[in-house]
Design a protein around this motif. Structure first.
Motif, PDB file in Angstrom:
ATOM      1  N   SER A 138      26.911 -26.708  49.156  1.00 20.07           N
ATOM      2  CA  SER A 138      26.300 -25.372  49.251  1.00 20.07           C
ATOM      3  C   SER A 138      25.853 -25.090  50.680  1.00 20.07           C
ATOM      4  O   SER A 138      25.973 -23.959  51.174  1.00 20.07           O
TER       5      SER A 138
ATOM      6  N   VAL B 224      16.429 -24.020  48.389  1.00 19.98           N
ATOM      7  CA  VAL B 224      17.351 -23.446  47.398  1.00 19.98           C
ATOM      8  C   VAL B 224      17.274 -24.174  46.051  1.00 19.98           C
ATOM      9  O   VAL B 224      17.256 -23.534  44.994  1.00 19.98           O
TER      10      VAL B 224
ATOM     11  N   LEU C 200      20.636 -18.988  46.388  1.00 23.07           N
ATOM     12  CA  LEU C 200      21.863 -19.324  47.095  1.00 23.07           C
ATOM     13  C   LEU C 200      22.581 -18.024  47.447  1.00 23.07           C
ATOM     14  O   LEU C 200      22.588 -17.083  46.646  1.00 23.07           O
TER      15      LEU C 200
ATOM     16  N   HIS D 165      27.430 -19.136  46.406  1.00 20.51           N
ATOM     17  CA  HIS D 165      27.280 -19.344  44.967  1.00 20.51           C
ATOM     18  C   HIS D 165      28.623 -19.237  44.252  1.00 20.51           C
ATOM     19  O   HIS D 165      28.983 -20.108  43.435  1.00 20.51           O
TER      20      HIS D 165
END
Length: 570
Positions: A336, A407, A485, A490
């Motif tokens: 991520s 996050v 995110l 995402h």
């Protein structure tokens, strides 16, 4: 005085010898393999010896020291028993309190088979409160040591000699319980008991401690272990130890008081939890069939915990409080971050060589595989280590820590699920350890609760703190992440996890579970272990689960089937 934990009473060992109180004295015999032998009189031989005995204790010395201590205890002579230990003041105070504050009667002791310097034994007595008597039986163990000053064999005193669950400063107390008992219910109103769901045992005790006075019941009379209050310095020291890699979370309030004997029942209060009886039963069944396995299931949309279980339910709660390197399941967080920093794109070319070096360490992929000309999707699906290590030179030391905290809500020590937890650790590191953190090694630590939350956040794009009891019950605040995110990261992360579940390293355990799925495998090397710890985390619809099997080997093969079963049974 509000904390407690219930215990199963133990029957005395049937193959051991018996210590019985006869009038004011006791006749004592310890089983000694073939035959038996008795002791009378004092320690004249030891007291008159000219030379100080040294070296390992003999079997005769161990048996003699154990016999004299247990003889005095059984005879109701705490001062004499304490004299046979290496800490007579502490032993005498504990033995005197045993009868007075625990309100015990005459004691019957049976000794088990000696094992070197250790002698197991069982205790049977009666606890009395007003006109109520209840039997109390349990097993314990003592160790004999040689005192350096004169070589005399003595029982090494520690509170656990008196009762195995006693720690320093703990007390045995019989009286009105500090908090009422509770009747814990699952999300559909079914009763949850540790007899039916063994992994819930200590957690039900914690729930009673925390919510007993809010659930509408009234206390009964119990013999219980009242835990010692820790000083501010001790609490700070415990917190500091938790910050070290590999440490287990042991906050001052982690261990509740423990109920040993219930003399009069209190009126139960009712406490609703988020647990699902069906999911919990599945989790209990699956971990019972495996060694060193722990699993958690929760709802990504809300954070509600549906189930948790451990192979050793009476031991440390690894599922909620464990502190283990999560291996490649941490790549969910790392990926991520790379996606948000534009250091990777799902269908962009991405390096995955056999080896990649950083900070003086040489990293490699499992079985030294490589992907030539592949994309980040290919690397993630195959769990390529070097695809992440190769990006370490482009990162700041605190980038992963910030991503995990801001996050995914990890590592801030602020989760409030209703019982004690370890909330993960992603410390700021540099050089090779920083690179190792990207693949879930280095100083990164987590448990199945943390990693189920991680994949749940990956699915929804937003952190929902897991919880076992609704915050509405006590008005507590739950943890929040600073941000969601990003939309692009995402959507790409979800696609990566779905690809892994459908066509990557998680495909076998996730086969046939539908299209709304995502998964990540992991394995974490541990010093002095022949096999790594196997990890697997996945979602199916609105259920996410994560599991670790310590020394299980590859995560897909070891932890994968466990997660699959829990997803199907939730």
């Amino acid at each position: 005085m509000g904390k407690r934990r219930r215990a199963v009473e133990h029957e005395p060992r049937g193959n051991s010898r018996k210590y019985a109180v006869i009038g004011a004295a006791a006749a004592v015999v310890i089983g000694a393999g073939v035959g038996a032998w008795a002791f009378t009189g004092g320690d004249e031989a030891a007291d008159q010896a000219d030379a100080v005995p040294t070296g390992p204790l003999t079997a005769a010395e161990v048996k003699s020291a154990a016999t004299r201590f247990l003889d005095a205890w059984a005879a109701g002579e705490p001062a004499e028993a304490a004299r046979r230990t290496d800490a007579p003041a502490a032993a005498r105070a504990a033995l005197e309190a045993y009868a007075k504050s625990a309100k015990t009667g005459p004691v019957e002791i049976r000794a088990g088979k000696r094992a070197k310097t250790k002698v197991p034994f069982s205790v049977a007595t009666t606890v009395t409160w007003e006109k109520t008597d209840k039997p109390w039986a349990y097993e314990s163990e003592l160790t004999v040591v040689r005192r350096a000053a004169d070589g005399r064999p003595l029982v090494h005193w520690r509170p656990s000699v008196l009762h195995p669950d006693l720690a320093e400063g703990d007390k045995l107390v019989t009286g009105e319980a500090g908090t009422p008992p509770i009747r814990a219910l699952d999300r559909d109103g079914g009763e949850l008991t540790k007899e039916k769901y063994p992994s819930l045992g200590a957690v039900l005790d914690s729930l009673r401690e925390r919510y007993g006075d809010k659930a509408g019941g009234s206390p009964g009379v119990e013999l219980r272990i009242v835990r010692a209050e820790k000083s501010d310095a001790e609490k700070e020291a415990a917190k500091d130890s938790d910050d070290k890699p590999g440490a287990k979370s042991q906050d001052a309030d982690d261990v509740p008081d423990k109920t040993l004997v219930t003399l009069t029942e209190g009126e139960e209060g009712t406490l609703h939890t988020t647990l699902s009886a069906k999911a919990q039963a599945t989790a209990e069944k699956e971990v019972a069939e495996r060694k060193k396995a722990s699993v958690v299931a929760l709802r990504p949309s809300t954070g509600e915990i549906l189930a948790f279980a451990n192979s050793k339910p009476e031991g440390f709660n690894v599922a909620l409080q464990g502190s283990l390197a999560p291996g490649s399941t941490m790549k969910i967080v790392s990926a991520s971050m790379l996606l948000e920093k534009d250091l990777a794109g799902i269908d962009k070319k991405h390096p995955c060589p056999k080896y990649s070096s950083y900070g003086g360490w040489k990293f490699q992929n499992v079985e030294k595989f490589k992907i030539t000309g592949g994309t980040f999707r290919d690397s993630f699906g195959a769990s390529c280590n070097t695809a992440f290590i190769s990006q370490a030179k482009k990162l700041k030391d605190d980038d992963l820590t910030k991503q995990a905290q801001q996050v995914f809500g990890l590592g801030k020590d602020d989760w409030a699920i209703g019982v004690p937890t370890f909330d993960g650790a992603v410390p700021v590191q540099s050089d090779a350890p920083m690179a190792a953190s990207l693949i879930g090694q280095g100083g990164v630590r987590a448990n199945p609760l943390n990693m189920a939350s991680v994949i749940a956040t990956a699915k929804t794009g937003e952190f929902h703190q897991p919880y076992l009891v609704s915050p509405e019950v006590d008005g507590r605040s739950t943890a929040k992440a600073e941000r969601k995110l990003s939309a692009s990261a995402h959507s790409q992360l979800k696609a990566l996890l779905t690809h892994t579940a459908v066509a990557g390293s998680g495909a076998e355990p996730m086969a046939g579970l539908g299209s709304d799925v995502g998964a990540k495998t992991g394995s974490a090397e541990v010093d002095n272990q022949k096999k790594p710890n196997g990890w697997f985390t996945a979602w199916r619809g609105d259920v996410a689960a994560a599991a670790v099997i310590q020394e299980g080997g590859r995560g897909g093969a070891s932890a994968g089937p466990l997660v699959r079963a829990v997803l199907l049974g939730s």
